[in-house]
Design an enzyme around this catalytic site. Structure first.
Site, PDB file in Angstrom:
ATOM      1  N   ILE A   1      53.340  99.810  79.191  1.00 25.44           N
ATOM      2  CA  ILE A   1      54.219 100.901  78.758  1.00 25.44           C
ATOM      3  C   ILE A   1      55.620 100.402  78.441  1.00 25.44           C
ATOM      4  O   ILE A   1      56.292 100.921  77.537  1.00 25.44           O
ATOM      5  CB  ILE A   1      54.247 102.023  79.820  1.00 25.44           C
ATOM      6  CG1 ILE A   1      54.856 103.290  79.228  1.00 25.44           C
ATOM      7  CG2 ILE A   1      54.980 101.568  81.083  1.00 25.44           C
ATOM      8  CD1 ILE A   1      54.662 104.512  80.099  1.00 25.44           C
TER       9      ILE A   1
ATOM     10  N   LEU B   1      44.704  75.744  91.117  1.00 30.24           N
ATOM     11  CA  LEU B   1      45.607  75.220  90.096  1.00 30.24           C
ATOM     12  C   LEU B   1      46.901  74.668  90.687  1.00 30.24           C
ATOM     13  O   LEU B   1      47.648  73.963  89.998  1.00 30.24           O
ATOM     14  CB  LEU B   1      45.934  76.324  89.084  1.00 30.24           C
ATOM     15  CG  LEU B   1      44.747  76.875  88.298  1.00 30.24           C
ATOM     16  CD1 LEU B   1      45.211  77.972  87.342  1.00 30.24           C
ATOM     17  CD2 LEU B   1      44.040  75.764  87.521  1.00 30.24           C
ATOM     18  N   LYS B   2      47.166  74.963  91.953  1.00 27.48           N
ATOM     19  CA  LYS B   2      48.374  74.436  92.592  1.00 27.48           C
ATOM     20  C   LYS B   2      48.136  73.081  93.239  1.00 27.48           C
ATOM     21  O   LYS B   2      49.083  72.448  93.713  1.00 27.48           O
ATOM     22  CB  LYS B   2      48.878  75.437  93.641  1.00 27.48           C
ATOM     23  CG  LYS B   2      49.324  76.763  93.039  1.00 27.48           C
ATOM     24  CD  LYS B   2      49.829  77.721  94.116  1.00 27.48           C
ATOM     25  CE  LYS B   2      50.271  79.032  93.491  1.00 27.48           C
ATOM     26  NZ  LYS B   2      50.769  79.997  94.507  1.00 27.48           N
TER      27      LYS B   2
ATOM     28  N   GLY C   1      47.738  83.280  80.584  1.00 29.01           N
ATOM     29  CA  GLY C   1      48.517  84.513  80.671  1.00 29.01           C
ATOM     30  C   GLY C   1      49.540  84.524  81.787  1.00 29.01           C
ATOM     31  O   GLY C   1      49.883  85.599  82.284  1.00 29.01           O
TER      32      GLY C   1
ATOM     33  N   ARG D   1      40.296  81.724  91.289  1.00 28.04           N
ATOM     34  CA  ARG D   1      40.889  81.171  92.510  1.00 28.04           C
ATOM     35  C   ARG D   1      39.799  80.808  93.520  1.00 28.04           C
ATOM     36  O   ARG D   1      38.856  81.573  93.729  1.00 28.04           O
ATOM     37  CB  ARG D   1      41.847  82.176  93.125  1.00 28.04           C
ATOM     38  CG  ARG D   1      42.978  82.614  92.208  1.00 28.04           C
ATOM     39  CD  ARG D   1      43.909  83.563  92.935  1.00 28.04           C
ATOM     40  NE  ARG D   1      43.198  84.697  93.514  1.00 28.04           N
ATOM     41  CZ  ARG D   1      43.753  85.579  94.338  1.00 28.04           C
ATOM     42  NH1 ARG D   1      45.031  85.454  94.683  1.00 28.04           N
ATOM     43  NH2 ARG D   1      43.044  86.589  94.825  1.00 28.04           N
TER      44      ARG D   1
ATOM     45  N   ASP E   1      48.329  96.229  75.863  1.00 26.52           N
ATOM     46  CA  ASP E   1      47.405  95.281  76.489  1.00 26.52           C
ATOM     47  C   ASP E   1      46.251  94.885  75.561  1.00 26.52           C
ATOM     48  O   ASP E   1      45.961  93.704  75.392  1.00 26.52           O
ATOM     49  CB  ASP E   1      46.807  95.888  77.761  1.00 26.52           C
ATOM     50  CG  ASP E   1      47.738  95.753  78.959  1.00 26.52           C
ATOM     51  OD1 ASP E   1      48.725  95.011  78.864  1.00 26.52           O
ATOM     52  OD2 ASP E   1      47.478  96.402  79.979  1.00 26.52           O
TER      53      ASP E   1
ATOM     54  N   ARG F   1      53.369  83.914  83.599  1.00 27.30           N
ATOM     55  CA  ARG F   1      54.751  84.120  83.190  1.00 27.30           C
ATOM     56  C   ARG F   1      55.275  82.843  82.540  1.00 27.30           C
ATOM     57  O   ARG F   1      54.844  81.738  82.883  1.00 27.30           O
ATOM     58  CB  ARG F   1      55.625  84.481  84.395  1.00 27.30           C
ATOM     59  CG  ARG F   1      55.270  85.799  85.054  1.00 27.30           C
ATOM     60  CD  ARG F   1      56.301  86.174  86.122  1.00 27.30           C
ATOM     61  NE  ARG F   1      56.469  85.100  87.098  1.00 27.30           N
ATOM     62  CZ  ARG F   1      55.681  84.918  88.149  1.00 27.30           C
ATOM     63  NH1 ARG F   1      54.646  85.719  88.357  1.00 27.30           N
ATOM     64  NH2 ARG F   1      55.903  83.929  88.993  1.00 27.30           N
TER      65      ARG F   1
ATOM     66  N   GLY G   1      57.128  93.360  83.579  1.00 28.70           N
ATOM     67  CA  GLY G   1      56.879  94.536  82.756  1.00 28.70           C
ATOM     68  C   GLY G   1      55.400  94.817  82.659  1.00 28.70           C
ATOM     69  O   GLY G   1      54.563  94.002  83.072  1.00 28.70           O
ATOM     70  N   HIS G   2      55.078  95.968  82.137  1.00 30.18           N
ATOM     71  CA  HIS G   2      53.697  96.357  81.925  1.00 30.18           C
ATOM     72  C   HIS G   2      53.576  96.970  80.533  1.00 30.18           C
ATOM     73  O   HIS G   2      54.574  97.170  79.829  1.00 30.18           O
ATOM     74  CB  HIS G   2      53.234  97.336  83.004  1.00 30.18           C
ATOM     75  CG  HIS G   2      53.126  96.700  84.361  1.00 30.18           C
ATOM     76  ND1 HIS G   2      52.066  95.903  84.717  1.00 30.18           N
ATOM     77  CD2 HIS G   2      53.962  96.722  85.434  1.00 30.18           C
ATOM     78  CE1 HIS G   2      52.237  95.466  85.952  1.00 30.18           C
ATOM     79  NE2 HIS G   2      53.396  95.939  86.408  1.00 30.18           N
TER      80      HIS G   2
ATOM     81  N   ARG H   1      54.902  74.268  85.128  1.00 29.44           N
ATOM     82  CA  ARG H   1      55.102  73.795  86.496  1.00 29.44           C
ATOM     83  C   ARG H   1      53.784  73.357  87.140  1.00 29.44           C
ATOM     84  O   ARG H   1      53.789  72.473  88.004  1.00 29.44           O
ATOM     85  CB  ARG H   1      55.757  74.899  87.341  1.00 29.44           C
ATOM     86  CG  ARG H   1      57.203  75.181  86.959  1.00 29.44           C
ATOM     87  CD  ARG H   1      57.926  75.957  88.049  1.00 29.44           C
ATOM     88  NE  ARG H   1      57.385  77.294  88.241  1.00 29.44           N
ATOM     89  CZ  ARG H   1      57.765  78.362  87.539  1.00 29.44           C
ATOM     90  NH1 ARG H   1      58.688  78.236  86.585  1.00 29.44           N
ATOM     91  NH2 ARG H   1      57.243  79.546  87.789  1.00 29.44           N
TER      92      ARG H   1
END
Length: 389
Positions: free
Chosen positions: A140, A73-74, A95, A49, A167, A97, A137-138, A103
């Site tokens: 676990i 990137l936006k 990576g 960024r 991970d 979502r 989520g993560h 988009r």
């Protein structure tokens, strides 16, 4: 503008020398995949960024062997810069979502239209589709859904196994493997593709052997009931007199015999058959008492060279100092003087170079853009508009 330039030869050695990967930011498993590829000689360009430009890298081990480019990137023109980098890339690590990259205009269809031989790697927890794809989520959570979490720990409750299974092992490592497969396929067919790496899928894959045992009737779907889940007293951890531990990993009769000989338990009827689960409770009690009678390091000396599969449980700071790890160079001293894992695996003909220091964020922006055809005036204009920093 469609800048093009011949690919710059990488300075890294290793079996992946000549491969170029663009890493679209991200945390955890994506950067771990980039580290693995970079360790073995791939040129990895990480997009960070602009607001972080000039900052020291917060993840100096995971981000080693990278060059850092800062792109917004936006910003519409930021998309154009990414597309220019894709022209010379073999693979992409993304990576976000599901749906975010699309988009932003840097989803797989846009990038494969630009570079049809690209391996586009997508790293998520749940995958790109399915009922949970859009849910947060993560690690676990992902290994809970695959069955891996249920299988690990004592009988009363599962144990959190760090973030190694989801991970790293089932995520980043599987993504690196998938990207290399995609690159090989593209080189033989000329066609790239999307590599959908999900931590639920990857952690399920890591359970392949256990599922084989389960299907054959050789595994109970409960913790501490099996030979390698802590159920057997011959495969577990024992506390020593100094409150440190040793690990016992008996998997054959020869090592079992060596264990009994060292501990003078050959004539104890409870130890007549290591597979006799009716004796496991008594065996574990005896072993606990015996190992609790000496310090951990004393047990290491007693078992040295005996072939009994007894090892000290070392801490993160102790492990690099162990003679075996030292002899093999399993760990290395990084450029800042800190200890970090060395590249693995090892290659006889194309050994990996010493990892390079993680870049200050954005420090490679001008050089990388110049390599893909951006002239100084154009770079200055992008910076003035906040597209890069």
């Amino acid at each position: 503008m469609t800048p093009t330039a011949p690919r710059k030869a990488t300075a890294h050695r290793g079996p992946l020398s000549g491969i170029r990967v663009v890493e679209l930011g991200g945390i955890g498993p994506g950067p771990f995949a980039g580290m693995l590829l970079g360790d073995l000689g791939a040129e990895v360009i990480r997009i960070d960024r602009p607001q972080d430009a000039g900052k020291p890298n917060p993840h100096p081990i995971l981000h080693r062997n990278r060059r850092s480019v800062t792109i917004d990137l936006k910003h519409g023109q930021g998309t154009d810069v990414v597309l220019a980098l894709i022209d010379t890339a073999d693979a992409v690590i993304e990576g976000f979502r599901p749906g975010v990259a699309e988009r932003l205009g840097i989803g797989p269809y846009a990038l494969l239209a630009r570079n049809p031989a690209l391996a586009y790697g997508r790293m998520t927890g749940w995958g790109q589709d399915g009922p949970l794809a859009a849910e947060p989520g993560h690690d676990i959570n992902f290994i809970a859904l695959s069955g891996a979490l249920h299988a690990i720990g004592p009988a009363d409750e599962p144990v959190v196994p760090l973030n190694l299974i989801g991970d790293m092992g089932g995520g980043g490592m599987l993504l690196a493997f998938g990207l290399l497969a995609g690159i090989l396929s593209a080189r033989s067919t000329g066609r790239g593709q999307v590599v959908d790496a999900a931590m639920t899928d990857g952690s399920a894959t890591l359970l392949a052997m256990i599922h084989g045992f389960l299907n054959a009737g050789g595994w109970e779907d409960e913790r501490e009931r099996n030979s390698i889940d802590g159920g057997s007293p011959c495969y577990g951890v024992y506390r020593c007199a100094d409150d440190r531990h040793v690990a016992l990993g008996i998997g054959d009769e020869r090592s079992y015999g060596a264990l009994l000989q060292v501990l003078r338990l050959e004539d104890d009827p409870d130890f007549a058959d290591r597979r006799d689960s009716t004796a496991w409770r008594a065996m574990r009690k005896t072993l606990g008492e015996v190992f609790g009678s000496r310090d951990r390091d004393a047990w290491e000396r007693v078992f040295a060279g005996r072939g009994a599969c007894v090892t000290p449980v070392l801490s993160l700071t102790e492990a690099p100092r162990h003679p075996h790890n030292h002899a093999r160079g399993t760990f290395r001293t990084g450029p800042d003087g800190a200890i970090e894992p060395a590249p693995a695996p090892r290659f006889s003909g194309t050994p990996a170079a010493e990892p390079s220091r993680a870049s200050v964020i954005g420090s490679d922006t001008e050089n990388v853009l110049a390599e893909v055809g951006y002239v100084p005036g154009r770079i200055a204009g992008l910076r003035a508009q906040g597209v890069i920093a």
